[in-house]
Design a protein around this motif. Structure first.
Motif: not given
Length: 254
Positions: A192-199, A201-208
């Protein structure tokens, strides 16, 4: 001198001079076991040692007196024996009365008769003093043994406490390690922690990406403005004061 025997003479001597105290002293020594004695036993031993030390001090003073009496009497007898020879000469010469010589002889004979008794009294006083010294030594030894046992017990207790604290610390560390191992084995929580971290990270990439798209027109506009600014500037923008004077006077620069 063992605890089981050897106190008969001591008990008799002390009892003769100080009554029941002799029995108390001999019993205190015979019954005292440093390894099993309590603090109350030690206090009784200290009291007995103090009483015996006082007796020893008295016995030493008594012996010193008896010894001095013997020494003085021996000196007097030796002196009178030397004087007897001269008295005999004076008696023969008629310079001293026979009654005086008789009195002198009576005192000399009395002192010689009394000397063995004084020597015996000195010997008795020394024997009594020596026995009390043995008692004081024995009591002091037992007291020292008790204190040594007490120090040993205190050290053993301290060592046991230190070992206990060490084992408690080890158990605490083991518990902490067990907790960390349990967390590591809990795949659901870690996933759960790993998935949350990936999510995130994905949100940060999209915003960039969105920010880069919005920034591109701004960068292009800034580039166009720079071009226009450079074209609109007069050719004389960078001339010096001398060049400006020549230009205004209609002369070209050399």
């Amino acid at each position: 001198m063992s605890n089981a025997s050897g106190w008969g003479l001591t008990a008799r001597l002390v009892s003769k001079h100080f009554g029941a105290l002799g029995d108390r002293i001999s019993e205190a020594i015979a019954n005292f076991d440093p390894e099993t004695a309590t603090e109350a036993d030690r206090d009784r031993l200290v009291d007995t040692l103090r009483d015996t030390a006082q007796l020893l001090a008295t016995a030493r003073a008594s012996f010193d007196k008896e010894h001095k009496d013997v020494a003085n009497l021996q000196t007097l007898i030796a002196s009178d024996e030397r004087a007897a020879e001269k008295l005999a000469e004076r008696l023969a010469a008629g310079t001293i009365s026979e009654a005086t010589v008789t009195l002198f002889c009576d005192e000399l004979e009395a002192n010689k008769t009394r000397l063995p008794q004084e020597i015996q009294e000195e010997a008795d006083a020394k024997a009594y003093m020596d026995e009390l010294q043995k008692i004081v030594d024995a009591l002091s030894t037992q007291l020292a043994e008790f204190d040594a046992q007490a120090r040993k017990a205190i050290q053993q207790l301290a060592a046991a406490k230190a070992q206990k604290e060490l084992q408690e610390l080890r158990m605490e560390r083991q518990s902490q390690l067990a907790g960390l191992t349990s967390m590591k084995g809990n795949s659901t929580a870690l996933n759960a922690l790993t998935k949350r971290a990936q999510a995130v990270s994905n949100e940060a990439a999209g915003l960039r990406i969105v920010a880069d798209i919005g920034q591109k027109p701004l960068d292009q506009q800034a580039e166009l403005d720079a071009i226009r600014k450079s074209v609109s500037q007069p050719e004389t923008a960078g001339e010096s004061a001398l060049e400006r004077l020549k230009r205004l006077s209609g002369k070209t620069a050399a």
